[in-house]
Design a protein around this motif. Structure first.
Motif, PDB file in Angstrom:
ATOM      1  N   SER A 103      42.408  -2.530 -10.058  1.00 54.00           N
ATOM      2  CA  SER A 103      41.498  -2.563 -11.205  1.00 54.00           C
ATOM      3  C   SER A 103      41.685  -1.342 -12.091  1.00 54.00           C
ATOM      4  O   SER A 103      41.054  -1.243 -13.152  1.00 54.00           O
ATOM      5  N   GLN A 214      38.715   0.831 -17.125  1.00 55.73           N
ATOM      6  CA  GLN A 214      38.856  -0.327 -16.243  1.00 55.73           C
ATOM      7  C   GLN A 214      38.442  -1.621 -16.924  1.00 55.73           C
ATOM      8  O   GLN A 214      39.105  -2.651 -16.774  1.00 55.73           O
ATOM      9  N   TYR A 215      37.347  -1.594 -17.673  1.00 58.39           N
ATOM     10  CA  TYR A 215      36.908  -2.815 -18.345  1.00 58.39           C
ATOM     11  C   TYR A 215      37.885  -3.206 -19.455  1.00 58.39           C
ATOM     12  O   TYR A 215      38.169  -4.395 -19.646  1.00 58.39           O
ATOM     13  N   GLU A 218      40.779  -4.777 -17.791  1.00 62.01           N
ATOM     14  CA  GLU A 218      40.430  -6.106 -17.285  1.00 62.01           C
ATOM     15  C   GLU A 218      40.484  -7.155 -18.393  1.00 62.01           C
ATOM     16  O   GLU A 218      41.032  -8.260 -18.205  1.00 62.01           O
TER      17      GLU A 218
END
Length: 266
Positions: A103, A214-215, A218
């Motif tokens: 991630s 991380q977002y 993603e």
């Protein structure tokens, strides 16, 4: 803090530098040809990286004259057979294709020869920094194979259909300047500056807000792998979460106070 597991068939060394985990392939006498020992070492290093919230970026390197010439063909059939017979959904695949997926981001620093499976583990990273003079390519077709470590997917994502098939179908190698021109690598630097440049990028990522990194990663992956509509759904869910985090409040304070943010990942 560093760790190393000595083995006659090579090892993967890890070293923590601040919030960055440096992962180094160490089978230099075989040009870091990938075997089960190196694969297991990369997988273990990635598992450690994923589990430790203090590690915010990883840097993947190769010891010796080359990053990696790809899979050790003398053991490749056995490696594939073993993986097919006993797939492990909890394993971190160095190719990023099966099992668990990181991630958090990885920067790859490549030099010398970066070929076949070696290039594929670099392509599984998010950013590739290359030394001047690096040779790149997927020579699998001239050895009776195809690039099943992910290159047949990731090349076209990075460089477009025509550029990808030009090299995937012929097995021709390309120089690093051409690799940079078509977008296969993101930056080319003198060899003696490779580690410092790549580490500097990893360090800047590690200094940013972890959830923001991380977002964003993603959503970007969802767009690349699953398409626009899925990515929009992931984006909508994550933006609602992130605006309520302590790091967003810290980001605003640090902006007002004109200082770097001190982020905790919450």
């Amino acid at each position: 803090m560093s760790s190393e597991s000595n083995h006659p068939d090579g090892t993967v060394r890890t070293e923590v530098r601040g919030n960055v985990l440096v992962v180094t392939l160490s089978r230099p006498e075989k040009l870091n040809a990938l075997n089960a020992n190196l694969f297991d070492g990369i997988s273990a290093a990635y598992a450690r990286y994923e589990a430790d919230p203090d590690l915010r970026c990883a840097l993947l390197c190769g010891e010796g004259s080359s990053f990696s010439v790809g899979a050790d063909l003398t053991v490749l059939p056995a490696m594939v057979e073993a993986a097919d017979e006993a797939p492990d959904p909890d394993r971190f695949d160095p190719f990023g294709l099966e099992g668990r997926r990181l991630s958090k981001p990885v920067v790859a620093a490549v030099h010398g020869m970066c070929l076949a499976g070696g290039l594929e583990i670099a392509l599984a990273a998010d950013i590739i920094i290359a030394a001047e003079g690096t040779k790149l390519g997927q020579p699998e077709p001239v050895r009776g194979l195809f690039a099943f470590g992910g290159a047949v997917i990731r090349w076209q994502q990075r460089v477009g259909w025509g550029n990808a098939q030009r090299y995937l179908l012929t097995g021709d190698l390309l120089g690093v300047d051409e690799g940079h021109r078509i977008g296969l690598v993101q930056e080319v630097v003198p060899k003696d500056q490779l580690f410092d440049t790549a580490f500097g990028i990893a360090q800047r990522i590690a200094e940013a807000a972890p959830l923001g990194v991380q977002y964003g990663l993603e959503v970007s992956r969802a767009a690349a792998d699953q398409g626009f509509e899925v990515a929009v759904q992931v984006l909508a869910a994550r933006r609602g979460e992130i605006v309520r985090t302590k790091d967003v409040a810290e980001g605003l304070r640090s902006f007002i106070e004109r200082r770097p943010g001190r982020y905790v990942g919450r």
